[in-house]
Scaffold this active site. Structure first.
Site, PDB file in Angstrom:
ATOM      1  N   SER A  61       0.837  -1.196   0.000  1.00  0.00           N
ATOM      2  CA  SER A  61       0.000   0.000   0.000  1.00  0.00           C
ATOM      3  C   SER A  61       0.877   1.254   0.000  1.00  0.00           C
ATOM      4  O   SER A  61       1.670   1.444  -0.919  1.00  0.00           O
ATOM      5  CB  SER A  61      -0.970  -0.044   1.189  1.00  0.00           C
ATOM      6  OG  SER A  61      -2.005   0.901   1.036  1.00  0.00           O
ATOM      7  N   ASP A 119      -8.994  -5.180  -5.866  1.00  0.00           N
ATOM      8  CA  ASP A 119      -8.577  -4.129  -4.934  1.00  0.00           C
ATOM      9  C   ASP A 119      -9.171  -2.789  -5.374  1.00  0.00           C
ATOM     10  O   ASP A 119      -8.806  -2.258  -6.414  1.00  0.00           O
ATOM     11  CB  ASP A 119      -7.052  -4.044  -4.899  1.00  0.00           C
ATOM     12  CG  ASP A 119      -6.525  -3.176  -3.767  1.00  0.00           C
ATOM     13  OD1 ASP A 119      -7.315  -2.406  -3.187  1.00  0.00           O
ATOM     14  OD2 ASP A 119      -5.322  -3.274  -3.468  1.00  0.00           O
ATOM     15  N   HIS A 151      -7.447  -5.630  -1.049  1.00  0.00           N
ATOM     16  CA  HIS A 151      -6.240  -4.960  -0.550  1.00  0.00           C
ATOM     17  C   HIS A 151      -5.578  -5.869   0.489  1.00  0.00           C
ATOM     18  O   HIS A 151      -5.723  -5.668   1.700  1.00  0.00           O
ATOM     19  CB  HIS A 151      -6.639  -3.614   0.062  1.00  0.00           C
ATOM     20  CG  HIS A 151      -5.526  -2.634   0.153  1.00  0.00           C
ATOM     21  ND1 HIS A 151      -4.786  -2.228  -0.929  1.00  0.00           N
ATOM     22  CD2 HIS A 151      -5.011  -1.962   1.219  1.00  0.00           C
ATOM     23  CE1 HIS A 151      -3.882  -1.344  -0.546  1.00  0.00           C
ATOM     24  NE2 HIS A 151      -3.985  -1.175   0.758  1.00  0.00           N
TER      25      HIS A 151
END
Length: 610
Positions: A195, A306, A337
């Site tokens: 991320s 995602d 995610h």
């Protein structure tokens, strides 16, 4: 044989005692040991050197007149004090004092200020195998100076400075304030993270900094504009970067108030257009980072479901790497995610181990002679392929018809819908039922399965009764099946896995996870939205002339999906999609689609398993 040790609920209370009791004694090792193409755990984690330095960055983000000092916590084999030089696995993050990842771990420190626990498993697993692990607090977070800049130059150049220090090009200072040299490292550095952390790795790679040998970005960002926008529509929430900056910066708010005020102005939520602020945060072709400058090899991971960091963030950067012939590897999953450490743990650790051994220690384990891509097609269904998108994929063009069908021939007629905010669950439900906020078109039941691999594209001939309209196209697999849940795709499972070695302060044990599956009749496999004013340019909007007809074309998010025999492929046309454009205000426009010139094209591998 498993490379992690399972620990069930009964063991939780006595975990620390067990780890300390079984921790290996210090072992004499002059160099890393390799067996069967893998480095072996011959160095003591318990006796490793723990220290920290502050590296001087190139920038002064908080405007105090001093270049930011970036905190780096280091764990390295004790033998590096006696001349052993080792490569570095580096993890930079803004989350070390707010809680990192699914495990929500934070750094802890001893009385000397050295880190006694560093989140995740990298140090527990790799230090015994002859690596140093360097954990970097991103600019303006945890124990680093400065202000977070929302993915801007300050964030990227602060982390880059640590790579420069590891290679003798930047100054740093130890706990006493004396100059510190990284004489214990070979300089070969691999960055990893998920991320925001992956975004940092991507950005630093795009600076072309020498010494950064490989990067492993998981659910990375490569353009912050596209993370917060979907072709001009607002994806998450307004003033997103300033809010994120405030959440990860635990200093008094007034310290970085001016920086966040500039972010609020720069994001330009009023128009949603691309500008110079966003260009600084473009790591594919921006002034700070550019894919054309990447010299590090890449092992990337991306989930096609995602919606936090959408898959185009990878695909467009991946395409740029391919053009330059960058050494690269990819895992493409059906998760949201999610870190593969929490989804396919045993396989992931081994794959990562082999990758770092090859790229950072030059271990001849054949990892580059294997298929480049691991593709997940569904629960417990993984295949390997030579590249992605599938080289054999060919574009198949389908056309909507007035009778609600989706076929290969153009059809006269039209349809209309009103631009309102809709959830995807509502948009794909009951496809045979007409509704004012969508149009739905379906193929007949498929005689043969096929794999879609790549980026679909929709082209609509349309008009609007207002100057602005949000447009959405969804590709849907209609057919009952058990699938990875379209949210995150994993759920907690009993017990823990202990990875590598541990201490009383850091046991190296982590929650277990399992696939979260659902049985559904419909599943969105491709999606894309567009502010029609940005149909030709993301930086120069052009309002629609009410009643005038336009041919509007845009790409959907890249997809990877196996359509099974008997299923039907659906195309849903609508206004504002809550999944892609949650912060957008629907226009209320009535959009009329001329079906004859309208198409949806998708990359198809005819063989079911591609």
């Amino acid at each position: 044989m498993s490379i992690v040790k399972w620990r069930g609920p009964v063991a939780l209370v006595v975990a620390a005692a067990l780890v300390v009791a079984t921790a290996p004694v210090a072992r004499a090792a002059e160099r890393p040991s390799v067996r069967d193409g893998l480095t072996q755990p011959v160095f003591s984690y318990r006796d490793a050197v723990r220290e920290h330095v502050r590296v001087r960055s190139e920038v002064d983000t908080d405007g105090d007149g001093e270049k930011d000092l970036i905190r780096a916590d280091i764990i390295r084999p004790r033998e590096t004090r006696d001349g052993l030089r080792v490569p570095v696995i580096m993890h930079a993050s803004p989350y070390f004092d707010t809680g990192l990842g699914w495990q929500a771990e934070k750094k802890t420190y001893d009385q000397s200020g050295n880190a006694t626990r560093i989140p995740l498993f990298f140090d527990n697993y790799f230090v015994p195998r002859g690596y140093a692990v360097v954990s970097v607090d991103m600019t303006g977070t945890a124990k680093s100076d400065g202000c977070p800049t929302g993915g801007g130059a300050g964030d990227i150049l602060g982390v880059k400075a640590v790579v420069d220090w590891l290679n003798g090009r930047a100054p740093a200072y130890d706990a006493t304030g004396k100059p510190a040299k990284a004489s214990w490292t070979t300089g070969r550095t691999g960055m990893i993270g998920m991320s925001y952390d992956a975004m940092l790795a991507t950005g630093v790679a795009g600076t072309g900094v020498p010494g950064l040998t490989t990067v492993v970005p998981i659910a990375q960002g490569s353009s912050l504009y596209e993370m917060l926008r979907e072709n001009g529509t607002l994806s998450w929430f307004k003033d997103g970067l300033a809010q994120i900056s405030g959440a990860i910066d635990k200093d008094p708010p007034e310290k970085c108030a001016a920086v966040r005020a500039r972010m609020t102005e720069g994001v330009d939520d009023e128009t949603g257009d691309y500008n110079r602020f966003w260009d600084e945060r473009n790591y594919r072709s921006g002034p700070v980072a550019d894919v054309r400058r990447v010299r590090a090899s890449v092992f990337a991971v991306m989930g096609v479901n995602d919606l936090n960091v959408k898959p185009s963030q990878l695909s467009l950067w991946w395409g740029g790497l391919a053009k330059r012939g960058v050494t690269r590897k990819l895992w493409l999953t059906q998760y949201g995610h999610v870190d593969p450490f929490d989804a396919r743990r045993d396989v992931w650790i081994r794959a990562l181990h082999r990758w770092f051994d090859h790229e950072l220690m030059a271990v001849p384990n054949g990892v580059l002679r294997e298929p480049r891509v691991d593709v997940q097609l569904g629960p417990d269904n993984w295949i390997t392929r030579p590249d992605w998108p599938a080289p054999a994929a060919r574009m198949m063009t389908l056309r909507p018809a007035a009778d609600g069908s989706l076929g290969t021939r153009p059809s006269p007629g039209g349809g209309s819908y009103t631009d309102v905010m809709s959830t995807e669950a509502d948009l794909i439900a009951d496809p045979g039922t007409a509704g004012p906020s969508r149009l739905v078109y379906l193929t007949p039941a498929l005689d043969k399965g096929f794999r879609m691999s790549g980026t679909p594209k929709v082209s609509l001939r349309l008009s609007s009764d207002q100057p602005a309209a949000n447009l959405t196209a969804l590709l849907v697999d209609y057919g009952q099946d058990t699938r990875i849940s379209p949210a995150y795709g994993i759920k907690r499972a009993p017990g823990e896995d202990c990875v590598g070695e541990g201490t009383a302060q850091d046991d190296g044990c982590f929650w277990r996870w399992a696939d979260d599956t659902v049985t559904t009749r419909a599943h969105v496999v491709g999606r894309g939205s567009l502010d029609a004013r940005n149909r030709r340019s993301l930086s120069k909007p052009e309002p629609l002339t009410p009643g005038r007809t336009y041919q509007v074309t845009w790409s959907l998010q890249p997809a990877e999906h196996l359509f099974k025999p008997g299923h039907r492929l659906g195309l849903v046309l609508a206004g504002t999609d809550a999944a892609l454009s949650a912060a957008e205000t629907p226009t209320g426009a009535k959009v009329t689609v001329d079906l004859g010139p309208s198409t949806i094209s998708l990359p198809v591998v005819q063989a079911a398993h591609g």
